[in-house]
Design an enzyme around this catalytic site. Structure first.
Site, PDB file in Angstrom:
ATOM      1  N   LYS A  36       6.391   1.927   3.599  1.00 51.51           N
ATOM      2  CA  LYS A  36       6.483   1.966   4.971  1.00 51.51           C
ATOM      3  C   LYS A  36       7.538   1.286   5.600  1.00 51.51           C
ATOM      4  O   LYS A  36       8.408   0.682   4.916  1.00 51.51           O
ATOM      5  CB  LYS A  36       5.136   1.184   5.768  1.00 51.51           C
ATOM      6  N   ARG A 134      -7.436  -7.874  11.561  1.00 46.50           N
ATOM      7  CA  ARG A 134      -6.606  -7.017  11.991  1.00 46.50           C
ATOM      8  C   ARG A 134      -7.137  -5.536  12.067  1.00 46.50           C
ATOM      9  O   ARG A 134      -7.986  -5.496  12.619  1.00 46.50           O
ATOM     10  CB  ARG A 134      -5.309  -7.251  11.153  1.00 46.50           C
ATOM     11  N   ARG A 222      -1.402  -1.998  -4.756  1.00 44.53           N
ATOM     12  CA  ARG A 222      -0.781  -1.557  -3.573  1.00 44.53           C
ATOM     13  C   ARG A 222       0.586  -2.214  -3.325  1.00 44.53           C
ATOM     14  O   ARG A 222       0.667  -3.054  -2.130  1.00 44.53           O
ATOM     15  CB  ARG A 222      -1.682  -1.341  -2.357  1.00 44.53           C
ATOM     16  N   MET A 315      26.714  -9.035  19.007  1.00 50.41           N
ATOM     17  CA  MET A 315      26.065  -7.793  19.000  1.00 50.41           C
ATOM     18  C   MET A 315      26.504  -6.968  17.353  1.00 50.41           C
ATOM     19  O   MET A 315      25.622  -6.614  17.108  1.00 50.41           O
ATOM     20  CB  MET A 315      26.189  -7.182  20.263  1.00 50.41           C
TER      21      MET A 315
END
Length: 390
Positions: A36, A134, A222, A315
């Site tokens: 992910k 959750r 996992r 930045m």
């Protein structure tokens, strides 16, 4: 060739090796490599293929869009996805052969509807909330959805192939929270099996549990962070756990200049040179994922010398005070983090400098920073895809 003056070099062989190592720790379980968040910042498709090369028989992604990207890129095998909202394109998910998590009553309703509309049987993993509070449903609500899912299974619309949950404190094997979650999970499995679910996998173990808690392994582990060689266990390094960090973040110094003692550096002059020194301007900033919280603390390696950011992170760039005797030149490489085997900082060093966790350091890396994939496990996607037929 990229013109961006920095790069994240990702060792796909390290990813494959980490998966092989994790598999040895759970020899009775299959391995789902969780890729992910763009594979924790390492690059979704190449990392997924490297994980499969290392023996992962499943892939896991949070977002449905990433699962569809994997399929569109030719990635085969079982893929589980678990975050989608009402109205998501579930028919496309079923057409792509994805496994879907169901963690709410509405999700089951929509998966069943998509299965009926498409004429494809949906493979479902019912998510029970064992105590993280959750995703998923608490046990009694979960049991009601289980009953509805098993009725749909009897109609041939879905198959309940998995039961799963997330842990709150997996690294603490003695925690009563962890034991309580395990107890709830075992009860959920018993209810699913008693009801006639066609369970192929029961999965609870994340990276930490895979590494240190065999009682959590079940049929499938996992791991996520550990696939990429970072430690999920406080106080233990990747080397302690047999892991190899896969990412090295580096940038080319674009400017060096002499500065006198007393010179304020970067916005707000929160840093002032204490002696005549050499400053280096490095073209990475908070737009690239360098934590602004690491202003004044973020470590770099320049020519074998450990230095820290001088003043605030900007930045697009940061300034380093290399010291009066430094001889660096424009074009030299400054290393933010890597495995640490050559004395360079690690992602954990950056996490400590920014008051966060290594997960965030690698996943927040900006999209404009090129990922350069190296290693024999990183052959071109098209080449690997031709060898497989999903």
């Amino acid at each position: 060739m990229s013109t961006f003056p920095a790069r994240a070099v990702v060792d796909l062989d390290a990813i494959a090796g980490n998966v092989r190592h994790l598999a040895t720790l759970a020899p009775a379980s299959q391995v789902m490599a969780v890729v992910k968040a763009d594979a924790y910042g390492h690059g979704l498709v190449p990392s997924a293929l490297a994980a499969q090369a290392g023996g992962a028989t499943w892939l896991g992604v949070a977002q449905l869009a990433e699962a569809l990207t994997l399929r569109a890129s030719g990635v085969t095998g079982r893929i589980l996805t678990w975050i989608y909202s009402p109205g998501a394109p579930l028919e496309s998910a079923l057409a792509a052969g994805l496994d879907l998590s169901v963690g709410a009553p509405w999700a089951l309703t929509e998966v069943v509807a998509a299965a009926r509309a498409s004429g494809r049987t949906a493979r479902v993993h019912l998510k029970v909330d064992t105590g993280l509070a959750r995703g998923g449903m608490f046990l009694e609500d979960w049991s009601e959805v289980l009953a509805d899912a098993l009725r749909a299974q009897a109609d041939g619309v879905i198959e309940v192939v998995g039961v799963w949950s997330h842990l709150a404190s997996a690294e603490d094997v003695t925690s009563p929270i962890t034991q309580a979650q395990l107890d709830v999970f075992v009860e959920a499995i018993a209810r699913a099996e008693a009801g006639g679910a066609h369970l192929e996998v029961r999965h609870l173990a994340n990276s930490a549990a895979t590494l240190v808690n065999p009682a959590m392994h079940f049929d499938l582990v996992r791991p996520g962070l550990a696939v990429f060689g970072l430690s999920p266990v406080p106080g233990r390094t990747p080397a302690d756990l047999g892991l190899t960090p896969a990412m090295r973040l580096e940038a080319e110094i674009m400017l060096v200049k002499r500065a006198a003692a007393g010179q304020g550096v970067s916005y707000g002059h929160t840093y002032t040179t204490t002696e005549d020194t050499l400053l280096a301007d490095v073209p990475l900033g908070y737009a690239d994922g360098i934590p602004r919280h690491a202003s004044g603390t973020g470590p770099f390696d320049v020519g074998g010398r450990r230095v820290r950011i001088a003043g605030r992170v900007c930045m697009d760039q940061v300034v380093l005070d290399l010291g009066p005797d430094a001889t660096a030149r424009a074009g030299d490489v400054a290393v933010l983090f890597g495995p640490g085997t050559d004395g360079e900082p690690t992602a954990q060093d950056w996490a400590e400098a920014a008051g966060t966790i290594s997960y965030e350091i690698v996943t927040r890396l900006g999209s404009r920073v090129p990922r350069v994939h190296v290693g024999t496990a990183g052959r071109p996607v098209a080449e690997l895809a031709r060898e497989r037929a999903w």
